[in-house]
Enzyme design. Sequence first.
Site, PDB file in Angstrom:
ATOM      1  CB  VAL A  10      40.027  64.451 102.872  1.00 42.37           C
ATOM      2  CG1 VAL A  10      39.216  63.810 103.994  1.00 42.37           C
ATOM      3  CG2 VAL A  10      40.020  65.972 102.997  1.00 42.37           C
ATOM      4  CB  CYS A  11      39.982  59.851 103.144  1.00 45.08           C
ATOM      5  SG  CYS A  11      39.461  58.146 103.322  1.00 45.08           S
ATOM      6  CB  THR A  12      42.112  56.973  99.795  1.00 46.16           C
ATOM      7  OG1 THR A  12      40.808  57.314  99.314  1.00 46.16           O
ATOM      8  CG2 THR A  12      42.008  55.879 100.848  1.00 46.16           C
ATOM      9  CB  THR A  18      46.124  57.618 103.946  1.00 45.24           C
ATOM     10  OG1 THR A  18      45.102  57.453 102.952  1.00 45.24           O
ATOM     11  CG2 THR A  18      46.625  56.244 104.401  1.00 45.24           C
ATOM     12  CB  ALA A  37      42.842  64.950 106.679  1.00 48.05           C
TER      13      ALA A  37
END
Length: 199
Positions: free
Chosen positions: A109-111, A129, A161
């Site tokens: 998720v994300c970074t 990202t 994601a």
Amino acid sequence: MSTGSALRVGIFVFDDAEELDVVGPYEVLAAWAALSELRPDVLTFSADGGGVRLAKGLRIVPDRSADEITPMHVLVYPGGRGTRALAHDSDHLNWVRKMRNEVSLMTSVCTGSLVLAAAGLLAGRPATTHWGAFDELAALDPSVAADTEARFVDDGDVITASGVSAGIDMALHLVARLDSYQMARQVRRAIQYDPEPPV
């Protein structure tokens, strides 16, 4: 999806992980565990099993340590400020590579994708990202085919994601993929996830 043992999903937690990157997928996956006949085992774990302090101060006491979580079928790797140090920690990256060989499905998720990229897991693959981290992703591995539009990118054995709330979307996709579309809709209704941003 049928497995010889209980389907286990591990959510890795660490200092300075982003709160919703952890709790968003956990909410979805825990609701799935409560509703599904598959009865997946959804657990949080940290490197040593000790508590962690997330990016905005929320403290979490995980269920297990990294040594105690296996076997795992799905690993969820959140993002947050803490990923920057982990993306340059050679011992941690070796552990991520080890997990790649042991876990059927790696997700971020994300970074969290920065750590997967630093470990070489995204080489030559499509991924996403947080919108503000694409330059960092390219610096870590310029071969990554960055998707700047997608909420999440499913590339088979790796799913990434984009920022924060997209982890909820990715987790619902996981439910649909590992169980059924109908179950994913049931989970979405159970947690009343129906975004209508007021701004």
